[in-house]
Scaffold this motif. Structure first.
Motif, PDB file in Angstrom:
ATOM      1  N   LEU A  56      17.385  30.647   4.008  1.00  0.00           N
ATOM      2  CA  LEU A  56      18.181  29.540   3.305  1.00  0.00           C
ATOM      3  C   LEU A  56      19.279  28.997   4.215  1.00  0.00           C
ATOM      4  CD1 LEU A  56      19.068  28.088   0.670  1.00  0.00           C
ATOM      5  CD2 LEU A  56      20.978  30.211   0.250  1.00  0.00           C
ATOM      6  N   GLU A  57      19.988  29.662   4.919  1.00  0.00           N
ATOM      7  CA  GLU A  57      20.897  29.173   5.945  1.00  0.00           C
ATOM      8  C   GLU A  57      20.203  28.309   6.894  1.00  0.00           C
ATOM      9  OE1 GLU A  57      24.428  30.442   9.356  1.00  0.00           O
ATOM     10  OE2 GLU A  57      23.884  31.897   7.708  1.00  0.00           O
ATOM     11  N   HIS A  58      19.037  28.691   7.542  1.00  0.00           N
ATOM     12  CA  HIS A  58      18.299  27.918   8.469  1.00  0.00           C
ATOM     13  C   HIS A  58      18.001  26.806   7.803  1.00  0.00           C
ATOM     14  CE1 HIS A  58      18.446  31.152  10.998  1.00  0.00           C
ATOM     15  NE2 HIS A  58      17.065  31.473  11.168  1.00  0.00           N
ATOM     16  N   THR A  59      17.604  26.589   6.628  1.00  0.00           N
ATOM     17  CA  THR A  59      17.078  25.445   5.712  1.00  0.00           C
ATOM     18  C   THR A  59      18.355  24.311   5.582  1.00  0.00           C
ATOM     19  OG1 THR A  59      15.201  26.284   4.953  1.00  0.00           O
ATOM     20  CG2 THR A  59      16.020  24.373   4.011  1.00  0.00           C
ATOM     21  N   GLU A  60      19.507  25.065   5.291  1.00  0.00           N
ATOM     22  CA  GLU A  60      20.707  24.183   5.106  1.00  0.00           C
ATOM     23  C   GLU A  60      21.038  23.645   6.382  1.00  0.00           C
ATOM     24  OE1 GLU A  60      22.985  26.436   1.467  1.00  0.00           O
ATOM     25  OE2 GLU A  60      23.370  27.090   3.617  1.00  0.00           O
ATOM     26  N   ARG A  61      20.950  24.286   7.509  1.00  0.00           N
ATOM     27  CA  ARG A  61      21.209  23.640   8.856  1.00  0.00           C
ATOM     28  C   ARG A  61      20.202  22.581   9.347  1.00  0.00           C
ATOM     29  NH1 ARG A  61      25.652  25.859  10.997  1.00  0.00           N
ATOM     30  NH2 ARG A  61      26.341  27.936  10.174  1.00  0.00           N
ATOM     31  N   ILE A  62      18.981  22.704   8.975  1.00  0.00           N
ATOM     32  CA  ILE A  62      17.961  21.644   9.074  1.00  0.00           C
ATOM     33  C   ILE A  62      18.232  20.498   8.310  1.00  0.00           C
ATOM     34  CG2 ILE A  62      15.228  21.279   8.969  1.00  0.00           C
ATOM     35  CD1 ILE A  62      15.074  24.181   9.639  1.00  0.00           C
ATOM     36  N   GLY A 121      28.075  20.508  18.416  1.00  0.00           N
ATOM     37  CA  GLY A 121      28.299  21.560  17.555  1.00  0.00           C
ATOM     38  C   GLY A 121      29.378  21.397  16.321  1.00  0.00           C
ATOM     39  N   PRO A 122      30.538  20.425  16.526  1.00  0.00           N
ATOM     40  CA  PRO A 122      31.367  20.139  15.444  1.00  0.00           C
ATOM     41  C   PRO A 122      30.533  19.209  14.502  1.00  0.00           C
ATOM     42  CG  PRO A 122      32.594  19.697  17.358  1.00  0.00           C
ATOM     43  CD  PRO A 122      31.126  20.042  17.849  1.00  0.00           C
ATOM     44  N   ASP A 123      29.500  18.220  14.865  1.00  0.00           N
ATOM     45  CA  ASP A 123      28.795  17.725  13.819  1.00  0.00           C
ATOM     46  C   ASP A 123      27.896  18.328  13.067  1.00  0.00           C
ATOM     47  OD1 ASP A 123      30.149  15.377  14.820  1.00  0.00           O
ATOM     48  OD2 ASP A 123      28.396  14.648  16.148  1.00  0.00           O
ATOM     49  N   LEU A 124      27.227  19.352  13.662  1.00  0.00           N
ATOM     50  CA  LEU A 124      26.114  20.387  13.076  1.00  0.00           C
ATOM     51  C   LEU A 124      27.017  21.159  12.195  1.00  0.00           C
ATOM     52  CD1 LEU A 124      24.043  21.610  16.223  1.00  0.00           C
ATOM     53  CD2 LEU A 124      23.400  20.056  14.549  1.00  0.00           C
ATOM     54  N   GLU A 125      28.077  21.602  12.414  1.00  0.00           N
ATOM     55  CA  GLU A 125      28.767  22.355  11.215  1.00  0.00           C
ATOM     56  C   GLU A 125      29.124  21.398  10.342  1.00  0.00           C
ATOM     57  OE1 GLU A 125      30.235  25.963   9.612  1.00  0.00           O
ATOM     58  OE2 GLU A 125      28.882  25.485  11.446  1.00  0.00           O
ATOM     59  N   ALA A 126      29.773  20.282  10.585  1.00  0.00           N
ATOM     60  CA  ALA A 126      30.248  19.508   9.427  1.00  0.00           C
ATOM     61  C   ALA A 126      29.122  19.213   8.467  1.00  0.00           C
ATOM     62  CB  ALA A 126      30.823  18.166  10.024  1.00  0.00           C
ATOM     63  N   ALA A 127      27.876  18.869   8.918  1.00  0.00           N
ATOM     64  CA  ALA A 127      26.649  18.614   8.336  1.00  0.00           C
ATOM     65  C   ALA A 127      26.151  19.867   7.629  1.00  0.00           C
ATOM     66  CB  ALA A 127      25.663  18.200   9.057  1.00  0.00           C
ATOM     67  N   TYR A 128      26.192  21.010   8.127  1.00  0.00           N
ATOM     68  CA  TYR A 128      25.945  21.950   7.391  1.00  0.00           C
ATOM     69  C   TYR A 128      26.792  22.335   6.201  1.00  0.00           C
ATOM     70  CZ  TYR A 128      25.974  27.151   6.002  1.00  0.00           C
ATOM     71  OH  TYR A 128      26.129  28.396   5.638  1.00  0.00           O
ATOM     72  N   ARG A 129      27.977  22.078   6.271  1.00  0.00           N
ATOM     73  CA  ARG A 129      29.038  22.469   5.231  1.00  0.00           C
ATOM     74  C   ARG A 129      28.689  21.089   3.855  1.00  0.00           C
ATOM     75  NH1 ARG A 129      30.563  26.951   5.113  1.00  0.00           N
ATOM     76  NH2 ARG A 129      31.259  26.462   3.328  1.00  0.00           N
ATOM     77  N   LEU A 130      28.312  19.741   4.523  1.00  0.00           N
ATOM     78  CA  LEU A 130      28.048  19.207   3.493  1.00  0.00           C
ATOM     79  C   LEU A 130      27.005  19.670   2.488  1.00  0.00           C
ATOM     80  CD1 LEU A 130      27.904  15.698   5.343  1.00  0.00           C
ATOM     81  CD2 LEU A 130      29.461  16.200   3.497  1.00  0.00           C
ATOM     82  N   VAL A 131      25.902  20.170   3.290  1.00  0.00           N
ATOM     83  CA  VAL A 131      24.734  20.923   2.476  1.00  0.00           C
ATOM     84  C   VAL A 131      24.892  22.105   1.936  1.00  0.00           C
ATOM     85  CG1 VAL A 131      22.405  21.560   2.596  1.00  0.00           C
ATOM     86  CG2 VAL A 131      22.973  19.760   4.074  1.00  0.00           C
ATOM     87  N   HIS A 132      25.585  22.707   2.563  1.00  0.00           N
ATOM     88  CA  HIS A 132      25.845  24.253   1.717  1.00  0.00           C
ATOM     89  C   HIS A 132      26.898  24.171   0.593  1.00  0.00           C
ATOM     90  CE1 HIS A 132      26.613  28.576   1.750  1.00  0.00           C
ATOM     91  NE2 HIS A 132      27.892  28.233   1.403  1.00  0.00           N
TER      92      HIS A 132
END
Length: 301
Positions: free
Chosen positions: A211-217, A266-277
């Motif tokens: 689930l976390e992998h998919t949220e990050r993708i 890195g910061p963009d990836l984390e921000a996008a992950y938070r949007l999804v999560h």
């Protein structure tokens, strides 16, 4: 979903009506889409675009099954032994069952939950796999209909979003390994008394990782889609995305700036992950559920 506006193409074949309705709702009033209706440059879109309702709809069915099983099991008696204060259905002289008051059984076995979790994590992994394919389409200049390679501002000098697709591919590949059914394995313990177990705890742990992998993708897809939309509008300034896509783009841009030159991702990836999560875009896809409208109609389920 945002990717659809960046990669223009033919009309979709709809199977899962609810997912398709959400797509139509996001794309409503898109002039980018309608600007290409007369083009004959593409007979069919790749499956990762054309089959979104079918793939995402099937994944929803798997998650619905998990929800149904969990609801049943959480409201069931899964103790061992089972204790019946008023007695059971066996004669009182049958000592082996505690005269029907205490019965040793197998309600504790985790197979129902383990199988449902394995099914769900396979479905979640598929969402990640198809999302990664849409990322690859957006970054490939042979397939993205005129956008620069890797969506970089200075093609040949900057890497653009190339490394993000590497990340998505790595996560999707690992998820495929974790999608192997944990419930297919069992090792006997307790001198072969416990000779078949569900391995449901492994299924649950792997499901959380998938689930976390998919949220990050999916977060990576949001970054690429937003960048692709910016570049598309540079090429077609007289067009506009769908209402829902424009709203999603605006929310993405509040936390992730347009890529003008290479920067540490890195910061963009984390921000996008938070949007999804955190589900901060979910409400934008909430198509009205009105019988008889072009958005949904009667729910076949």
């Amino acid at each position: 979903r945002d990717t659809r506006t960046c990669l223009v193409g033919s009309e979709m074949c709809i199977r899962d009506r609810r997912t398709a309705a959400e797509l139509r709702w996001l794309l409503r009033d898109s002039t980018i889409q309608t600007a290409h209706h007369g083009d004959d440059h593409r007979v069919q879109d790749p499956y990762s675009l054309r089959c979104v309702p079918q793939v995402h709809g099937a994944a929803r069915d798997a998650l619905d099954q998990l929800r149904r099983v969990l609801d049943i099991e959480l409201n069931s008696a899964t103790d061992n032994p089972l204790v019946f204060p008023e007695g059971g259905v066996v004669p009182e002289d049958v000592l082996a069952t505690g005269r029907g008051l205490v019965i040793s059984g197998g309600n504790f076995h985790g197979e129902p939950v383990a199988l449902a979790l394995d099914y769900a994590k396979l479905a979640i992994a598929e969402i990640g796999a198809i999302s990664e394919r849409r990322v690859a389409l957006l970054l490939d200049p042979r397939l993205n209909d005129g956008l620069p390679a890797f969506l970089g501002a200075s093609s040949g000098l900057d890497s653009g979003l190339m490394i993000l697709q590497y990340t998505a591919a790595a996560l999707a590949s690992e998820s495929k390994t974790l999608a192997h059914p944990a419930s297919a394995d069992s090792i006997p313990t307790s001198a072969n008394q416990e000779d078949h177990v569900s391995m449901g705890s492994v299924a649950a742990r792997n499901a959380m990782t998938v689930l976390e992998h998919t949220e990050r993708i999916v977060g990576i897809e949001l970054i690429c889609a937003a960048q692709g939309l910016d570049l598309r509008l540079d090429l077609q300034a007289d067009t506009a995305p769908g209402v829902g896509v424009a709203a999603a783009h605006e929310r993405i841009r509040t936390v992730i700036d347009r890529l003008e030159q290479d920067r540490e991702p890195g910061p963009d990836l984390e921000a996008a992950y938070r949007l999804v999560h955190d589900g901060r875009l979910v409400d934008l896809a909430a198509a009205p559920v009105t019988v008889g409208t072009s958005w949904l109609g009667p729910d076949p389920r």
